[in-house]
Structure formats: structure tokens, C-alpha cells
Design a protein around this motif. Structure first.
Motif, PDB file in Angstrom:
ATOM      1  N   PRO A 297       0.826  -1.212   0.000  1.00 43.74           N
ATOM      2  CA  PRO A 297       0.000   0.000   0.000  1.00 43.74           C
ATOM      3  C   PRO A 297       0.865   1.269   0.000  1.00 43.74           C
ATOM      4  O   PRO A 297       1.912   1.287   0.649  1.00 43.74           O
ATOM      5  N   HIS A 298       0.444   2.273  -0.716  1.00 44.81           N
ATOM      6  CA  HIS A 298       1.115   3.581  -0.815  1.00 44.81           C
ATOM      7  C   HIS A 298       2.311   3.581  -1.762  1.00 44.81           C
ATOM      8  O   HIS A 298       2.926   4.612  -1.953  1.00 44.81           O
ATOM      9  N   SER A 311      -1.833   0.340  -4.245  1.00 42.36           N
ATOM     10  CA  SER A 311      -3.039   0.316  -3.410  1.00 42.36           C
ATOM     11  C   SER A 311      -4.312   0.066  -4.208  1.00 42.36           C
ATOM     12  O   SER A 311      -5.338  -0.269  -3.629  1.00 42.36           O
ATOM     13  N   ILE A 312      -4.288   0.270  -5.546  1.00 43.52           N
ATOM     14  CA  ILE A 312      -5.521   0.082  -6.310  1.00 43.52           C
ATOM     15  C   ILE A 312      -5.484  -1.176  -7.173  1.00 43.52           C
ATOM     16  O   ILE A 312      -6.395  -1.419  -7.951  1.00 43.52           O
ATOM     17  N   ASN A 547      -5.472   9.819   0.437  1.00 40.57           N
ATOM     18  CA  ASN A 547      -4.977   8.930   1.481  1.00 40.57           C
ATOM     19  C   ASN A 547      -6.054   8.641   2.504  1.00 40.57           C
ATOM     20  O   ASN A 547      -6.159   7.527   3.017  1.00 40.57           O
ATOM     21  N   GLN A 550      -8.313   6.111   1.137  1.00 40.84           N
ATOM     22  CA  GLN A 550      -7.661   4.809   1.139  1.00 40.84           C
ATOM     23  C   GLN A 550      -7.621   4.206   2.544  1.00 40.84           C
ATOM     24  O   GLN A 550      -7.946   3.032   2.729  1.00 40.84           O
ATOM     25  N   ASP A 551      -7.252   5.037   3.527  1.00 39.63           N
ATOM     26  CA  ASP A 551      -7.194   4.533   4.909  1.00 39.63           C
ATOM     27  C   ASP A 551      -8.554   4.021   5.359  1.00 39.63           C
ATOM     28  O   ASP A 551      -8.673   2.953   5.951  1.00 39.63           O
ATOM     29  N   THR A 553     -11.034   2.965   3.565  1.00 36.35           N
ATOM     30  CA  THR A 553     -11.442   1.752   2.871  1.00 36.35           C
ATOM     31  C   THR A 553     -10.681   0.541   3.399  1.00 36.35           C
ATOM     32  O   THR A 553     -11.290  -0.461   3.788  1.00 36.35           O
ATOM     33  N   ILE A 554      -9.365   0.641   3.418  1.00 36.60           N
ATOM     34  CA  ILE A 554      -8.577  -0.548   3.741  1.00 36.60           C
ATOM     35  C   ILE A 554      -8.761  -0.958   5.198  1.00 36.60           C
ATOM     36  O   ILE A 554      -9.054  -2.118   5.490  1.00 36.60           O
ATOM     37  N   PHE A 570     -13.621   2.101  -4.076  1.00 37.18           N
ATOM     38  CA  PHE A 570     -12.476   2.952  -3.748  1.00 37.18           C
ATOM     39  C   PHE A 570     -11.584   3.154  -4.970  1.00 37.18           C
ATOM     40  O   PHE A 570     -11.154   4.278  -5.260  1.00 37.18           O
ATOM     41  N   TRP A 574     -10.729   6.711  -6.413  1.00 39.50           N
ATOM     42  CA  TRP A 574      -9.332   7.138  -6.414  1.00 39.50           C
ATOM     43  C   TRP A 574      -8.940   7.646  -7.798  1.00 39.50           C
ATOM     44  O   TRP A 574      -8.334   8.698  -7.943  1.00 39.50           O
TER      45      TRP A 574
END
Lengths: 594, 293
Positions: A297-298, A311-312, A547, A550-551, A553-554, A570, A574
Motif C-alpha cells: 500500500p502507498h 493500493s488500487i 490517502n 484509502q485509509d 477503505t482498507i 475505492f 481514487w
């Protein structure tokens, strides 16, 4: 990649002999009162045959090493440049620098950041006095002060770790010296060779249009690469063995939770440490769980010449499901997502958690102090379903460079000092461990104890600074290898420092060294972010929102707040909210690089 | 006036007291916790075992920070700054408030002065011009940079001016008839009558000087001359250990909660001690300044 020079005792003596003579040759003309030498042992008698002053005489108490102790050692200084040291009575050149400090940067009586054994040695050998224009400790303080310096036009000569945003502003305002030619002219061959091994990585953050405007901050190889640490005492008690696969890790963690072997209140044992930074972080990271699936991720990956945001990617789904399942099974703390990285140390220190992914220094000493039965051990990162092992790794060359003020007259001198310090501190057979009464102290029984101070805090970068920079990213690893060889010397023949580096009452220091070497031996597991550059314009504009998305969602999927389908949503969001733009910019950068 | 209280009203009172008591306790809790952590050994506080009572009680943390030196130096800088700064503030405040409390007939051009003062209070040049002025005056890196730029606290001047205005004019007239000069009236009439106000303003000024950290950060370039709050910030600010070092001892030392707590206690206690002594005047002074009648 790493070259090692192994010297036999005979070579070593020869080397010290050579340096002794060159020191005599290079020494300045006689004159001035002879410097006070420490102790006045046998060493001085040997030297005083000549009328010129040797380097140890010139340095006096500021000569590193402790040759006068019965079980001391001699530090062998590198050769000085022609014309050095300066003639006595010559006025030193002043160079103003900026420095990072913090509460640990404390000096003894009479010493300060401007006046300490390191700075006195440099002044005596090079005729250079480094004055501190200003210092800072936190990031925002650093930015404020650099901004003030730019706005007022009052730029110090040598700027320590300039933040990227400021660096770009300074380039725009034409405030920094181009050191492209200076580097090839003044940097030692060894230095240039070491950095050449890393291709363009050293210069990515400090060059603009192919010209170099600063020296990078160099951290250690594998400084933040993780392996799995576990409480061997617990495992032995429960009859568990070190997990080899992720499935075994899950079962082991659950067995620990079930046995409730932790020291806290009943039912508070944590299986595996995790915290709100679900990507790579510096303590209790879970990046070795993502990496076997090929994602981090990231970070960005190179997929057939195109950079893709990990991340995607669809590959995220499998580890996400796995983590979600683990959370449901009770592997993690129920509220792990509320813990910051530094707060999660608490679970380890209090013996509530006995398994965590942490760098080589992860055998946490507080645990041992709170629970003397603690035995830390490490093992290779458990493999994923396809047998792959992996973890996040980082480039050793950091984004905040050391820069020279435009028109600074003493660029060469900074390079000379750095050449000297590189040789002194990275050629370990020179036995440079700092200064007595500064870095270490002799005890009454003749043994040596280190202080909380480290000469690097006093030295200027790239070799030195509070963050402890180097020229060679492999420096620490070389040092550890060199020092572990001392174990072959019979105990009674070791000098005090060798004894110190090999004795380890808590067991954590040696374990940490072994862990570092182990991580380097398995370096192929490391996955480096393919995007190594300053943030693109759209990143600066959109990243905080993206971000957050993303945070949510994950972490939401892991704790079961959101269904797996939330991931596809997401990805769409994104992309439409700036992600596509960012991908394009990142690939434009990628195209210029290759 | 004694009134029979109903059961409900008594219950309400009890509930009220209980609530306020718990609320007060909640405010006190973090402070006691910090003191307890500062008196505990490191391993216990890193493990999060310490709540309100120190574990492995030790003064080691205090000895360590006092021996290390910087906190001790910073403490002295702050004490000097507070004493010097408060004296300058109070002197300037009194000397500005007294003439400004006069009417425009008595002080020609009073409104001009008043405007100058007000404009300086409402508008300022911003960080960088402010910093450059101080630099060009050659104050950077000296204690004077911390006390001179804020030498005239305008808010305090206005408070004291209003306070002076409430003192009956007749007292001043009587003094002048008896042959007192303006200086004499200020010294023998106004100041003795304004002790509560002066005490309050002194407290304001002292607390301001003790707690100020930002000016220390940008105006003092040498970290060994930092005042205590600026120093404290370097201790409690969350380090990014990632960019530090592989030197494990270093990471270990920097994450020491007990030492941080000891630093916080050392930095807070002096100003806590000042409060009870001035509180008497404080309440009195605030009330007097507030209502104009």
C-alpha cells in the motif's frame, strides 16, 4: 556490493607505521609550545625524536582512541591533504552551518555543539572552525527557520538536510551552489565509487536538470526492513515453533492468544502487533504480509514499463481478505487501528504482545527489563501461499540533501573533511570509536562503557549529523561484520572496546546485529517503491484526501466495517478524484528517468 | 435567610457536587499521571503500567535531566527572562497607562497616541518582517530578543488605563493641591491604589513569559540558550525515529516517556507555584477592571 578489507595484525601495524611517518612528513614547521599530550605515556617518547610535531601531539587530548590504557586501542587517522595541518598561529577559516539537535544532544562540561572533541580535531587538522548559524529540532521548526533564512537573504554557508519543499524554493531563487564539478574534483575516489554503485539513486532528490545541488543524506541499508520477532520463552513454554508460512503465523498467533500468556490483565494477550499505519512503518509493521502478494500500500510498482499504484491493484484483494479474516479470528488487537506506530510499542514493552514485524533493532529492551525471563528471537518473514517471502525496503538516499550557499568559498574544505571522516569512520580497521570521556568512558576495573553520546551528533553531514549519516549505506553492516570477527580473538587478548562490543548481558545487542546481517543476506526480499521523486503537483494537491479515502477503505475492510466490494468503489473514486492524473505524472517522470 | 430544602433540591445539589468533583478530578488526572510517570522507572512507563502511582519509584529521571544540563540551563534562561521581561512589561505598562488615562485636555494629542497604540495592537507586519526587524536591530540570539519586542503589552495597558480612570479624580486633585507633581501622584496615589490590578497584570506577564516558546524558537539560534518551553518542545515533540539511526541505544533513549514526563514537571511546577500567591489579587483585580461604573 560491499567490499571488505580484512587486515591481519601485521598489516595493521604496518598501516599504523605508515600513517605515523606520513604524519611526520605532513606535520607543520616547528614553533609554538608543544601541545599537551594525554597521560604522557610511552607513545610520546617515540615521536619526540623529531623536532616536528606529530598529529597525535598536535591533537593532544582531542586525538581519538585510548592508547595509554593497558587494554586500550590506537586509532589510526587517515592521511591529510597536502599542506595540512595548517601552520600554527594561522587564523582558522570560519564556515557557518545549520544543525539538527534534540534533547539527546547534550555535551559535557565546557563542551558545546561548536566546541567538542570532533570540532577541535577538525580545527587543528584542517584549520576550519564550524560555527552554528542556527539549530532546530522538529520538522516545522526546521521549515520555519529555513524560510526565515531565505526571506532575509541571510543564508549560512552549509545547510544541513534541507527539506525538499525548501530545496526547490532555494533552487528557484538561485540560492544554492552547483556542486556537480566539485563532486568529481574533490570527493575521494572511494566515495565516488561507493555512490556509483547505486546508479542515479543518490542524486534523485538533489539534482535539477542534471546538475547537482546537494549531497544526499545516506541512511543504512535495511535500516527499516522488517523481520519477524517473537518471544522465544513463550514459544518454548507453549511448544510452538517459529512460523514459516503466513498460515502458520496465524495459527501460532492464535495459540498465543488462546494461552493468554501475556503479562496484562486476563484476556489481553495480542497475537500479532499492528497499528493504524497498515503499509510499511517502523515498528509493528505488517508490510511482510502484503509483500508476498506483490503489493505494498502507498507504493508504486513497475509493471512492464508502466508504474502502477499498488493500493488500487486487484492483487490487494487477497491479502485484504486474509487480514480481515485474521482480524475476525482475533490475531490483532480489536482496536489496533486506533494506535499510532509509537504507541503500539507499549504492547511489546508490557509483554502483552510477543510477535511483531520490526527492523533489526526490534528486540525491545524494555520488555526484558519488565520481564527478565524474556528471550527475543527473530525468524525469516513467513512465506505467502505461493512460497514467496517479501517486505518493504527503502532507498538509503533520503530526500533532504546537504546544500552549499551560492558563492560559498569553501566547498572544497567541506569535501576534504568529508573524505577524511569517511575514511576514518568507514574503514573499521582504523579503530575509530570516538573520544574518551565523550563517546565512552573507562571504568575502574579497566572495562569500557559507552555514554549516551555519539560523535556523529557533533559532526557535520553527510558523515555525521543527528540522524547519523554515512557515505556508504553498507557502513553499519561492515562494522557489525568486522566486530563480530573479534569473537575469534581469545578473551584475554581483547582490548576493552572489543570486550565491550562482544559482551551483551541482555542478549539483545548481539541478536540485533545478527538480525541486521540476516536481513542483508535476504536482501532480495526487499521491495522498493519504484517512484523515487518529489511529490508531483497533483499529489501535493490531492494526496491528503486520497490517502484518507484509502485509509478508511482498507482499515474498514480489515475490521469488517465495509464489505470487500468497497475496494472496487475505492479504486473508481481514487482514479476519478485525481488518481489518474497522478498516475500520468508519475509515468512522465518514469519516462524521463529510463 | 434559611429556606427549607425539598428532597429533590437536595438530590440535585448532591448530584451537582458529585459531578463537579468528578469533573475536577478528571482535570487533575493527567497532571498526576505525568508526575507518576516522571517518578517511575522507564521500563514500567514504556509498558503503560503506570497510572496514578509511580512504579519502581525513583528520582533517577530528575537526576538524569538535571545532570545532563540543558534543562537546567533552559530553566535559568526562563527565570531570567521572566523576571526581566515582567519588570520591563510592568514598568512600560504603568508609564503608558497613566498618561493615557488622562483626558485629551490634560494630555494634548492623546487620541493620536491612542490610535498608534491601537493600530499596533490590531495589525502587525507578519512573521518575516517582524523577524527581520529584530535581526537588523542585532538582537538575534540574545535574551533581549525575548523581552524587548513585547516590552509594551498593549492589552495590559488598556486594562490598567481603565483601572486608573476609575480612581476618583478628586484624589489626584487633592494631591496636586498639596504640591505633588504628576510623578508624585502616580507614585503615591495611583500605584498604591492599584495593587490588585498590578498583581493581576504581573501574573499575566509572568505567565506569558514563562510559557512563550515560539519566539524562543525563531529568535534564539543557539539551542543551548533556549528558554525552557522551547526546550521542552524539543523533548516532547514526537520524533520520527525512522530517520534517526540504527544505533539502538539512541532509539531507545529518545522514546523514554519517564524522562519526558520529568521534563514536563520541571517546566510546569514554577508557574504553578506562583498562582496561589497571586490568586487573591487575581480575582479581585479582574473584577475591578471589568465593570465600569
Amino acid at each position: 556490493m560491499t567490499k571488505r578489507t580484512i587486515l591481519s595484525r601485521r598489516h595493521f601495524l604496518k598501516l599504523s607505521g605508515t600513517v605515523g611517518t606520513t604524519a611526520l612528513v605532513a606535520a607543520c614547521a616547528p614553533g609554538g609550545a608543544p601541545g599537551t599530550t594525554q597521560g604522557g605515556g610511552g607513545e610520546t617518547g617515540e615521536m619526540s625524536q623529531s623536532a616536528t610535531r606529530s598529529i597525535p601531539e598536535l591533537l593532544g587530548a582531542d586525538m581519538p582512541g585510548s592508547p595509554d590504557h593497558p587494554n586500550g586501542w590506537t586509532t589510526v587517522l587517515p592521511d591529510l591533504h597536502e599542506g595540512l595541518p595548517p601552520a600554527p598561529g594561522q587564523e582558522p577559516i570560519e564556515i557557518s552551518v545549520t544543525r539538527r539537535v534534540d534533547s539527546q544532544t547534550a555535551f559535557g562540561e565546557g563542551d558545546s555543539l561548536e566546541n567538542n572533541p570532533w570540532s577541535r580535531m577538525i580545527e587543528k587538522l584542517f584549520g576550519i572552525k564550524l560555527t552554528v548559524a542556527w539549530s532546530w529540532s522538529s520538522g516545522d521548526e526546521q521549515t520555519t527557520k529555513y524560510n526565515l533564512a531565505m526571506a532575509s537573504g541571510d543564508m549560512p554557508d552549509y545547510l544541513e538536510t534541507v527539506p525538499s519543499s525548501i530545496f526547490l524554493k532555494m533552487i528557484e531563487a538561485n540560492l544554492l551552489e552547483d556542486i556537480t564539478d566539485a563532486f568529481t574534483m574533490y570527493a575521494s575516489q572511494r566515495w565516488q565509487d561507493i555512490w556509483a554503485e547505486y546508479g542515479d539513486l543518490p542524486w534523485i532528490y538533489s539534482s535539477v536538470n542534471g546538475r547537482k545541488y546537494g549531497l544526499p543524506f545516506v541512511s543504512q541499508l535495511a535500516q527499516n526492513d522488517h523481520i519477524l520477532w517473537y518471544r522465544k520463552d513463550w514459544f518454548d513454554k507453549l511448544g510452538l515453533s517459529a512460523p514459516q508460512t503466513l498460515d502458520e503465523l496465524r495459527d501460532t498467533a492464535l495459540a498465543v492468544v488462546e494461552a493468554d500468556i501475556g503479562k496484562g490483565a486476563p484476556g489481553t494477550t495480542v497475537g500479532l502487533l499492528a497499528n493504524s499505519s497498515y503499509g510499511a512503518n517502523w515498528f509493528g509493521s505488517i508490510d511482510p504480509i502484503w509483500a508476498p502478494y506483490g503489493v505494498m500500500p502507498h507504493q508504486w510498482s513497475d509493471l512492464g514499463g508502466e508504474l502502477v499504484f499498488d493500493s488500487i491493484r486487484d492483487e490487494m484483494k487477497e491479502p485484504l481478505e486474509l487480514l480481515s479474516q485474521w482480524y475476525q479470528d482475533g490475531v490483532f488487537r480489536k482496536d489496533f487501528f486506533t494506535f499510532s506506530t509509537s504507541d503500539s510499542i507499549q504492547d511489546v514493552a508490557s509483554s502483552q504482545c510477543g510477535i511483531h514485524y520490526t527492523p533489526s533493532w526490534g528486540a525491545w529492551l524494555d520488555t526484558v527489563r519488565n520481564d527478565p525471563e524474556t528471550v527475543w528471537a527473530f525468524t525469516d518473514n513467513p512465506a505467502g501461499p505461493n512460497g514467496a517471502r517479501g517486505r518493504s525496503s527503502a532507498s538509503s538516499f533520503y530526500p533532504s540533501p546537504f546544500c552549499f550557499r551560492k558563492g560559498m568559498e569553501h566547498v572544497e574544505e567541506i569535501f576534504q573533511i568529508t573524505n577524511f571522516m569517511q575514511e576514518l569512520s568507514e574503514e573499521h580497521e582504523r579503530r575509530f570509536h570516538g573520544w574518551e570521556g565523550f563517546d565512552y568512558e573507562f571504568q575502574e576495573d579497566g572495562s569500557v562503557a559507552t555514554t549516551n553520546f555519539f560523535w556523529k551528533f557533533a559532526a557535520i553531514g553527510p558523515v555525521g549529523t543527528r540522524g547519523s549519516g554515512n557515505i556508504d549505506p553498507a557502513n553499519r553492516a561492515n562494522e557489525v561484520r568486522y566486530q563480530l570477527e573479534w569473537a575469534d580473538i581469545p578473551a584475554e587478548e581483547r582490548d576493552a572496546y572489543q570486550t565491550l562490543s562482544l559482551e551483551d548481558p541482555t542478549g539483545v545487542t548481539i541478536t540485533g546485529k545478527e538480525a541486521l546481517l540476516f536481513i542483508l543476506d535476504t536482501a532480495e526480499q526487499g521491495k522498493i517503491n519504484a517512484f523515487q521523486s518529489l511529490p508531483t503537483p497533483t499529489m501535493i494537491e490531492r494526496n491528503s484526501d486520497l490517502n484518507k479515502l484509502q485509509d478508511e477503505t482498507i482499515l474498514g475492510i480489515i475490521i469488517g466495517d465495509k464489505p470487500m466490494s468497497a475496494f472496487d468503489e475505492f479504486v473508481g473514486q481514487w482514479k476519478s478524484q485525481g488518481g489518474d492524473q497522478i498516475t500520468q505524472e508519475v509515468n512522465e517522470w518514469w519516462a524521463t528517468r529510463s | 435567610m434559611i429556606r427549607e430544602k425539598s428532597v429533590a433540591s437536595r438530590l440535585f445539589d448532591m448530584g451537582n457536587y458529585l459531578f463537579l468533583f468528578l469533573f475536577g478530578l478528571a482535570c487533575l488526572f493527567p497532571m498526576i499521571h505525568v508526575v507518576a510517570v516522571s517518578l517511575s522507572n522507564r521500563a514500567a512507563s514504556m509498558g503503560g503500567f503506570v497510572t496514578l502511582w509511580p512504579l519502581g519509584a525513583t528520582f533517577q529521571n530528575y537526576l538524569e535531566i538535571l545532570e545532563a544540563g540543558p534543562v537546567y540551563k533552559a530553566f535559568l534562561v526562563s527565570v531570567t527572562r521572566t523576571v526581566l521581561g515582567t519588570s520591563i512589561n510592568m514598568g512600560m505598562t504603568v508609564l503608558a497607562a497613566y498618561p493615557l488615562s488622562k483626558s485629551s485636555e490634560e494630555l494634548k494629542g492623546r487620541s493620536v497616541f491612542m490610535w498608534i497604540v491601537l493600530i499596533a495592537m490590531l495589525f502587525n507586519g507578519g512573521l518575516i518582517p517582524w523577524w527581520m526587524v529584530i535581526r537588523n536591530l542585532g538582537l538575534l540570539n540574545s535574551l533581549w530578543a525575548l523581552v524587548l519586542p513585547g516590552a509594551l503589552p498593549i492589552w495590559n495597558v488598556i486594562l490598567l488605563m481603565n483601572f486608573f480612570r476609575e480612581i476618583p479624580r478628586e484624589l489626584e486633585e487633592a494631591a496636586i493641591i498639596d504640591g505633588a507633581s504628576y510623578w508624585g501622584t502616580l507614585y503615591y496615589v495611583y500605584l498604591p491604589l492599584s495593587v490588585p490590578a498590578l498583581a493581576t497584570l504581573t501574573l499575566f506577564a509572568a505567565v506569558f513569559h514563562w510559557n512563550a516558546w515560539f519566539d524562543g524558537m525563531v529568535l534564539i539560534m543557539d539551542n543551548s540558550k533556549y528558554p525552557i518551553m522551547t526546550f521542552l518542545r524539543t523533548v516532547v515533540v514526537d520524533m520520527n525515529l525512522q530517520i534517526l539511526t540504527v544505533n539502538m541505544d539512541d532509539i531507545y533513549n529518545l522514546s523514554d516517556r519517564s524522562i519526558r514526563a520529568a521534563n514536563i514537571v520541571v517546566a510546569t511546577v514554577p508557574i504553578l507555584i506562583v498562582y496561589p500567591f497571586l490568586q487573591r489579587y487575581f480575582i479581585h483585580g479582574i473584577r475591578l477592571g471589568a465593570v465600569k461604573g
